[in-house]
Design a protein around this motif. Structure first.
Motif, PDB file in Angstrom:
ATOM      1  N   MET A  81       0.803  -1.231   0.000  1.00 23.93           N
ATOM      2  CA  MET A  81       0.000   0.000   0.000  1.00 23.93           C
ATOM      3  C   MET A  81       0.834   1.280   0.000  1.00 23.93           C
ATOM      4  O   MET A  81       0.279   2.372   0.088  1.00 23.93           O
ATOM      5  CB  MET A  81      -1.003   0.020   1.154  1.00 23.93           C
ATOM      6  CG  MET A  81      -0.407   0.099   2.532  1.00 23.93           C
ATOM      7  SD  MET A  81      -1.640   0.666   3.751  1.00 23.93           S
ATOM      8  CE  MET A  81      -1.650   2.437   3.445  1.00 23.93           C
ATOM      9  N   HIS A  82       2.146   1.154  -0.131  1.00 24.38           N
ATOM     10  CA  HIS A  82       2.960   2.379  -0.223  1.00 24.38           C
ATOM     11  C   HIS A  82       4.188   2.078  -1.087  1.00 24.38           C
ATOM     12  O   HIS A  82       5.138   1.442  -0.635  1.00 24.38           O
ATOM     13  CB  HIS A  82       3.381   2.853   1.176  1.00 24.38           C
ATOM     14  CG  HIS A  82       4.168   4.125   1.161  1.00 24.38           C
ATOM     15  ND1 HIS A  82       3.773   5.251   1.842  1.00 24.38           N
ATOM     16  CD2 HIS A  82       5.332   4.458   0.548  1.00 24.38           C
ATOM     17  CE1 HIS A  82       4.661   6.229   1.649  1.00 24.38           C
ATOM     18  NE2 HIS A  82       5.623   5.753   0.863  1.00 24.38           N
ATOM     19  N   THR A  83       4.123   2.522  -2.336  1.00 30.33           N
ATOM     20  CA  THR A  83       5.239   2.315  -3.263  1.00 30.33           C
ATOM     21  C   THR A  83       5.465   3.605  -4.053  1.00 30.33           C
ATOM     22  O   THR A  83       4.704   4.577  -3.919  1.00 30.33           O
ATOM     23  CB  THR A  83       4.919   1.195  -4.285  1.00 30.33           C
ATOM     24  OG1 THR A  83       3.866   1.647  -5.149  1.00 30.33           O
ATOM     25  CG2 THR A  83       4.482  -0.090  -3.598  1.00 30.33           C
ATOM     26  N   HIS A  84       6.509   3.574  -4.873  1.00 26.47           N
ATOM     27  CA  HIS A  84       6.809   4.705  -5.779  1.00 26.47           C
ATOM     28  C   HIS A  84       7.225   4.102  -7.115  1.00 26.47           C
ATOM     29  O   HIS A  84       8.377   4.220  -7.522  1.00 26.47           O
ATOM     30  CB  HIS A  84       7.946   5.562  -5.222  1.00 26.47           C
ATOM     31  CG  HIS A  84       7.625   6.262  -3.955  1.00 26.47           C
ATOM     32  ND1 HIS A  84       7.204   7.573  -3.916  1.00 26.47           N
ATOM     33  CD2 HIS A  84       7.635   5.829  -2.663  1.00 26.47           C
ATOM     34  CE1 HIS A  84       6.978   7.926  -2.652  1.00 26.47           C
ATOM     35  NE2 HIS A  84       7.229   6.885  -1.879  1.00 26.47           N
ATOM     36  N   ILE A  85       6.297   3.466  -7.804  1.00 32.48           N
ATOM     37  CA  ILE A  85       6.713   2.744  -9.000  1.00 32.48           C
ATOM     38  C   ILE A  85       7.001   3.666 -10.188  1.00 32.48           C
ATOM     39  O   ILE A  85       7.501   3.203 -11.205  1.00 32.48           O
ATOM     40  CB  ILE A  85       5.724   1.605  -9.373  1.00 32.48           C
ATOM     41  CG1 ILE A  85       4.338   2.142  -9.723  1.00 32.48           C
ATOM     42  CG2 ILE A  85       5.638   0.572  -8.258  1.00 32.48           C
ATOM     43  CD1 ILE A  85       3.398   1.033 -10.223  1.00 32.48           C
ATOM     44  N   LEU A 239      -0.208  10.787   3.378  1.00 33.51           N
ATOM     45  CA  LEU A 239       0.918  11.712   3.507  1.00 33.51           C
ATOM     46  C   LEU A 239       2.219  10.998   3.878  1.00 33.51           C
ATOM     47  O   LEU A 239       2.204   9.980   4.566  1.00 33.51           O
ATOM     48  CB  LEU A 239       0.607  12.749   4.597  1.00 33.51           C
ATOM     49  CG  LEU A 239      -0.593  13.625   4.290  1.00 33.51           C
ATOM     50  CD1 LEU A 239      -1.562  13.653   5.453  1.00 33.51           C
ATOM     51  CD2 LEU A 239      -0.144  15.030   3.966  1.00 33.51           C
ATOM     52  N   HIS A 240       3.335  11.592   3.422  1.00 36.53           N
ATOM     53  CA  HIS A 240       4.667  11.200   3.896  1.00 36.53           C
ATOM     54  C   HIS A 240       4.976  12.081   5.110  1.00 36.53           C
ATOM     55  O   HIS A 240       4.969  13.309   4.992  1.00 36.53           O
ATOM     56  CB  HIS A 240       5.717  11.450   2.828  1.00 36.53           C
ATOM     57  CG  HIS A 240       5.810  10.374   1.805  1.00 36.53           C
ATOM     58  ND1 HIS A 240       4.830  10.134   0.883  1.00 36.53           N
ATOM     59  CD2 HIS A 240       6.791   9.449   1.578  1.00 36.53           C
ATOM     60  CE1 HIS A 240       5.204   9.120   0.121  1.00 36.53           C
ATOM     61  NE2 HIS A 240       6.385   8.675   0.513  1.00 36.53           N
ATOM     62  N   VAL A 241       5.269  11.451   6.253  1.00 33.66           N
ATOM     63  CA  VAL A 241       5.331  12.207   7.504  1.00 33.66           C
ATOM     64  C   VAL A 241       6.586  11.859   8.317  1.00 33.66           C
ATOM     65  O   VAL A 241       6.888  10.678   8.540  1.00 33.66           O
ATOM     66  CB  VAL A 241       4.079  11.877   8.362  1.00 33.66           C
ATOM     67  CG1 VAL A 241       4.099  12.662   9.664  1.00 33.66           C
ATOM     68  CG2 VAL A 241       2.796  12.175   7.585  1.00 33.66           C
ATOM     69  N   GLY A 271       2.522   7.873   6.312  1.00 31.63           N
ATOM     70  CA  GLY A 271       3.610   6.934   6.053  1.00 31.63           C
ATOM     71  C   GLY A 271       4.881   7.346   6.773  1.00 31.63           C
ATOM     72  O   GLY A 271       5.113   8.533   7.005  1.00 31.63           O
ATOM     73  N   HIS A 272       5.673   6.363   7.126  1.00 34.93           N
ATOM     74  CA  HIS A 272       6.989   6.512   7.774  1.00 34.93           C
ATOM     75  C   HIS A 272       6.861   6.804   9.274  1.00 34.93           C
ATOM     76  O   HIS A 272       6.986   5.924  10.092  1.00 34.93           O
ATOM     77  CB  HIS A 272       7.854   7.570   7.072  1.00 34.93           C
ATOM     78  CG  HIS A 272       8.247   7.183   5.695  1.00 34.93           C
ATOM     79  ND1 HIS A 272       9.143   6.168   5.443  1.00 34.93           N
ATOM     80  CD2 HIS A 272       7.859   7.640   4.485  1.00 34.93           C
ATOM     81  CE1 HIS A 272       9.294   6.023   4.129  1.00 34.93           C
ATOM     82  NE2 HIS A 272       8.516   6.901   3.533  1.00 34.93           N
ATOM     83  N   CYS A 273       6.669   8.101   9.638  1.00 37.59           N
ATOM     84  CA  CYS A 273       6.562   8.471  11.056  1.00 37.59           C
ATOM     85  C   CYS A 273       7.757   7.936  11.852  1.00 37.59           C
ATOM     86  O   CYS A 273       7.603   7.403  12.960  1.00 37.59           O
ATOM     87  CB  CYS A 273       5.238   7.969  11.652  1.00 37.59           C
ATOM     88  SG  CYS A 273       3.798   8.481  10.704  1.00 37.59           S
ATOM     89  N   GLY A 339       6.330  -1.585   0.962  1.00 31.92           N
ATOM     90  CA  GLY A 339       7.645  -1.812   0.366  1.00 31.92           C
ATOM     91  C   GLY A 339       8.398  -0.537   0.032  1.00 31.92           C
ATOM     92  O   GLY A 339       9.611  -0.508   0.017  1.00 31.92           O
ATOM     93  N   ASP A 340       7.636   0.541  -0.288  1.00 34.54           N
ATOM     94  CA  ASP A 340       8.231   1.840  -0.605  1.00 34.54           C
ATOM     95  C   ASP A 340       9.099   1.766  -1.867  1.00 34.54           C
ATOM     96  O   ASP A 340       8.741   1.086  -2.810  1.00 34.54           O
ATOM     97  CB  ASP A 340       8.999   2.371   0.612  1.00 34.54           C
ATOM     98  CG  ASP A 340       8.994   3.892   0.701  1.00 34.54           C
ATOM     99  OD1 ASP A 340       8.372   4.555  -0.143  1.00 34.54           O
ATOM    100  OD2 ASP A 340       9.619   4.433   1.639  1.00 34.54           O
ATOM    101  N   ASN A 341      10.215   2.440  -1.875  1.00 32.67           N
ATOM    102  CA  ASN A 341      10.990   2.595  -3.113  1.00 32.67           C
ATOM    103  C   ASN A 341      11.730   1.320  -3.507  1.00 32.67           C
ATOM    104  O   ASN A 341      12.085   0.510  -2.664  1.00 32.67           O
ATOM    105  CB  ASN A 341      12.015   3.720  -2.939  1.00 32.67           C
ATOM    106  CG  ASN A 341      11.358   5.041  -2.644  1.00 32.67           C
ATOM    107  OD1 ASN A 341      10.854   5.243  -1.555  1.00 32.67           O
ATOM    108  ND2 ASN A 341      11.333   5.928  -3.612  1.00 32.67           N
ATOM    109  N   CYS A 342      11.993   1.202  -4.802  1.00 33.03           N
ATOM    110  CA  CYS A 342      12.660   0.014  -5.327  1.00 33.03           C
ATOM    111  C   CYS A 342      13.655   0.397  -6.417  1.00 33.03           C
ATOM    112  O   CYS A 342      13.248   0.939  -7.443  1.00 33.03           O
ATOM    113  CB  CYS A 342      11.596  -0.930  -5.876  1.00 33.03           C
ATOM    114  SG  CYS A 342      12.220  -2.514  -6.389  1.00 33.03           S
TER     115      CYS A 342
END
Ligand SMILES: [Zn+2]
Length: 448
Positions: A81-85, A239-241, A271-273, A339-342
């Motif tokens: 649920m959180h990626t940057h494809i 949001l990226h937080v 996300g993140h926190c 998974g976030d960035n790849c």
């Protein structure tokens, strides 16, 4: 396909003696649980859907073809649920010069300005989706770079691929811009683009060019704009937080306040926190309580946090960078793993494999002894947060989408890479191979 998983090529068959973690089941079932909380079940697959779920023994004597899993693990396909494809697979074209957050931002921004065309974005995103599908991922939410002047390109590719992949992967997208981009009239236009594309409104709680150090000026006013734009269009927020170790600049409690101040009824994901983990216990507990009150959901990105947080040249990292997962969950805050960035400047590794992400999250976040419902953080929990319907769960009458593992216990599942897993999509074994990196050579051969 491994010999242990000769799934019948039939419209109707039983998967017998499957060991299913109870947290994946949409409805509870009266069957004894093992020490991992998994139940031994028989599942009937008919015409691509789950026809029955019953305690082991139901398939006995049936004239329907039976595949005996012999007590091996069966999971639903998972959710990232959180990626940057849109950013991914640009290595070796654009590595991170030193592995730092600043290096990530500079590298990624330079890559976007130098190379991103419709075709460049489309081929890299399609590559990512093919990796995820083979690994057993059926829903993905990606953030999309949405800067003024260049946002439409990524959103156009997203709409095209959402359609092309709709039967295999449910694809969602979120706008990603520094939150001060909402200060002018661009915020309105971006919100319109997101709404027209069926997307989710998002931002990162740092200023343009910043690295999450120091608080954004006028954060509350900017959040007010963001929440208003979302409410006016019926959009959810993601949001990226606080993706840093800076405890002085905590945006998370301000977001929780904004949810309550606006009586916002949409879904809000943070996300993140990361820095929440470094706050004094009493401060963290108060922030967590506010998150619970406001209904915020959290997604933790442990592999990328390990990569970027506490990195300084010549120095070994001292902290893990992940948010306090257990404390948040204990307070009733939904927490998912992503998974976030790849293979981009924010994270050099990864393969869009939520089994790998789960395995690493277990080790990084001590999500074991007992495992309890930790697998839910890659299935039912993100499914509920992003509204993915039955994906990530196992329920009668829903599409038969499974991952079959040779592993019998969660220990066996976490110990090995599970490269011999078998993915089933609507009753049929997925036989696609992972795409070859060489396919992207013409796109990403070193050019900088
Ligand atoms: Zn991210």
């Amino acid at each position: 396909m491994p010999a242990w998983a000769e799934v019948p090529a039939a419209d109707r068959y039983w998967l017998k003696s499957a060991r299913v973690p109870a947290c994946f089941l949409a409805a509870s079932l009266a069957a004894p649980a093992d020490e991992d909380g998994a139940l031994l079940l028989d599942l009937l697959v008919e015409n691509g859907t789950i026809g029955a779920i019953a305690p082991a023994g139901a398939a006995a004597g049936s004239s329907t073809p039976v595949f005996d899993l012999g007590g091996r693990q069966l999971w639903p396909t998972l959710i990232d649920m959180h990626t940057h494809i849109d950013k991914g697979h640009v290595l070796p074209r654009t590595p991170n010069r030193d592995g730092s957050f600043a290096g990530a931002r500079e590298g990624s921004s330079g890559d976007r300005k130098a190379y991103w065309s419709h075709e460049d974005i489309r081929r890299r995103m399609d590559f990512a989706l093919r990796c995820a599908y083979v690994h057993g991922v059926s829903a993905i939410r990606t953030h999309l770079e949405s800067h003024e002047g260049s946002a439409e390109a990524g959103w156009a590719v997203f709409r095209e691929l959402r359609e092309a992949w709709s039967s295999r992967i449910a694809l969602q997208a979120v706008s990603l811009v520094p939150i001060d981009a909402f200060a002018g009239d661009y915020g309105e236009r971006l919100a319109d683009l997101v709404a027209a594309s069926g997307g989710v409104l998002g931002a990162v709680t740092r200023a343009s060019g910043g690295v999450h150090r120091g608080m954004v000026e006028d954060l509350d006013a900017l959040l007010d704009i963001l929440f208003r734009l979302a409410a006016e269009r019926g959009l959810d927020l993601d949001l990226h937080v606080d993706e840093s170790g800076d405890v002085e600049a905590a945006a998370l409690p301000r977001i929780a306040d904004a949810v309550l101040r606006h009586r916002f009824t949409g879904s809000v994901v943070c996300g993140h926190c990361c820095s929440l983990a470094l706050q004094p216990d009493d401060v963290a507990a108060a922030v967590i309580a506010r998150c619970a009150d406001s209904g915020i959901a959290i997604v933790t990105l442990p592999t990328v946090n390990m990569y970027l947080q506490d990195r300084a040249g010549g120095r070994t990292p001292r902290w893990r960078g992940v948010t306090p997962i257990k404390e948040l969950r204990a307070a009733g805050v939904p927490v998912a793993i992503g998974g976030d960035n790849c293979r981009d400047p924010f994270h050099a590794y990864g393969d869009h494999d939520m089994v790998d992400t789960f395995q690493q999250a277990v080790r990084i976040g001590h999500l074991d002894h007992p495992f309890a419902d930790a697998p839910a953080m890659a299935g039912p929990i993100p499914s509920a947060i992003i509204g993915a319907g039955p994906i990530g769960t196992i329920a009668k009458g829903t599409p038969a989408r499974f991952i079959l593992f040779r592993a019998r216990s969660l220990n066996e599942l976490v110990c090995r890479p599970q490269s011999d897993r078998v993915v089933i999509d609507r009753g049929q074994v997925v036989t696609d191979a992972l795409p070859d990196y060489a396919e992207l050579d013409d796109l990403v051969a070193q050019r900088i």
